[in-house]
Design an enzyme around this catalytic site. Structure first.
Site, PDB file in Angstrom:
ATOM      1  N   GLN A 107       0.818  -1.213   0.000  1.00 42.92           N
ATOM      2  CA  GLN A 107       0.000   0.000   0.000  1.00 42.92           C
ATOM      3  C   GLN A 107       0.856   1.270   0.000  1.00 42.92           C
ATOM      4  OE1 GLN A 107      -3.128   0.637  -0.558  1.00 42.92           O
ATOM      5  NE2 GLN A 107      -3.585  -1.535  -0.884  1.00 42.92           N
ATOM      6  N   SER A 108       1.977   1.222  -0.687  1.00 43.17           N
ATOM      7  CA  SER A 108       2.881   2.367  -0.753  1.00 43.17           C
ATOM      8  C   SER A 108       2.238   3.572  -1.436  1.00 43.17           C
ATOM      9  CB  SER A 108       4.141   1.964  -1.524  1.00 43.17           C
ATOM     10  OG  SER A 108       4.894   3.089  -1.905  1.00 43.17           O
TER      11      SER A 108
END
EC number: 3.5.99.7
Length: 338
Positions: free
Chosen positions: A77-78
């Site tokens: 989930q960068s």
């Protein structure tokens, strides 16, 4: 200080707004005035965020080198990788993203929604890798760059958070200069600046930028890495390098880098009860959304420091909202009841 000697490719709307958090300030007793600088609203490229400000200084270098593929890395989930994908699409470049298993969070849709979903929609080549969390240079990222070379492409390396890049601190030197100009219009100076820290270059750039007017140690980093020794060392190293290249005129010392380590638990990417309370409180009092990985933790830190009396009465505190809201859908189970 000479930031102007570095070329900048505009990816943001311009100076980000400073918003008074009047209801949150009043809820916490009214003795400390809280404000937010909205880096989460800084660009029209896939929601923007703090990495978009940093990329403005990396992209001229990428174009000068004739690169055709931006290669970056982060967790599943960068926010970084989503912003790199957006910039690549905007510029007509290819994009390869290494998404490692940085967060010990078990949800069947975690790798299908939120940031990673947006990156895929923007055409990025997303590569899921099982390796765990670390803020340093990663083998998987180097392998991705080599794969681009083997295919005849010319990769441009963008490390996690832009932080290990030689130019990674410049964007937030610019943030400090921008704040100074806004302070002149507001008629006051902020006593403290609160910012989330993990890979380090956001705080490092701020430390250098605010060192120019004697406020380096008024930048209060809130650690969200849960590896604070590594993060503090990386902030310090990046700040020292950045100070040299912008010709600050003095060395960055250990005491210039303030990192509060109380709010990162239980580990990177997982919220604690204080994180969740801060997210809900800010949402319900101000309509301002924060995420459980980064900004929820720095918001928790700021709120708690007000409650503990760690900011003097009358202080004006600027919260740097770095973005991260697209990740909220990946944590839908936690917030299923709001």
């Amino acid at each position: 200080m000479n930031l102007q000697r570095f070329p900048r490719y505009p990816l943001t709307f311009g100076p980000t707004p400073i918003q008074p958090l009047k209801r949150l300030s009043a809820h916490l007793g009214g003795k400390v005035k809280l404000y937010a600088k909205r880096e989460d609203c800084n660009s029209g490229l896939a929601f923007g965020g703090n990495k978009t400000r940093k990329l403005e200084y990396l992209i001229p270098d990428a174009l000068a080198q004739g690169a055709d593929t931006l290669v970056s890395i982060g967790g599943v989930q960068s926010n970084q990788t989503r912003q790199v994908a957006a910039v690549a699409a905007h510029l007509g470049m290819k994009c390869v993203l290494v998404q490692e298993h940085w967060v010990n969070y078990d949800d069947p849709v975690y790798d299908r929604v939120g940031n990673i979903q947006l990156s895929r929609m923007m055409g990025a080549d997303v590569r899921l890798v099982a390796d765990g969390f670390d803020i340093g240079i990663r083998r998987s990222w180097e392998e991705a760059m080599e794969s681009v070379r083997q295919a005849g492409g010319k990769p441009y390396p963008i490390p996690a958070g832009c932080s290990e890049h030689p130019l990674g601190g410049l964007g937030f030197v610019g943030f400090a200069e921008e704040v100074r100009a806004q302070e002149a219009e507001l008629g006051f100076k902020f006593d403290y600046i609160v910012v989330c820290s993990v890979t380090g270059s956001t705080q490092a750039g701020m430390v250098v930028g605010f060192a120019a007017d004697g406020r380096a140690d008024r930048v209060i980093g809130i650690d969200a890495s849960a590896t604070p020794e590594k993060t503090h060392a990386q902030i310090t190293r990046i700040a020292r390098h950045t100070a040299e290249i912008v010709e600050l005129g003095r060395r960055i010392d250990e005491q210039d880098v303030v990192l509060d380590t109380r709010y990162a638990g239980p580990e990177y990417g997982l919220p604690n009860d204080g994180t969740l309370e801060a997210i809900r409180l800010c949402a319900r009092l101000e309509g301002v959304l924060t995420d459980p990985v980064y900004e929820g933790k720095s918001m928790h830190g700021m709120i708690d420091k007000v409650r503990l009396g760690e900011f003097e009465p009358g202080s004006k505190v600027l919260y740097a909202h770095l973005g991260g809201v697209p990740a909220l859908s990946a944590y839908a189970e936690i917030f299923r009841n709001g």
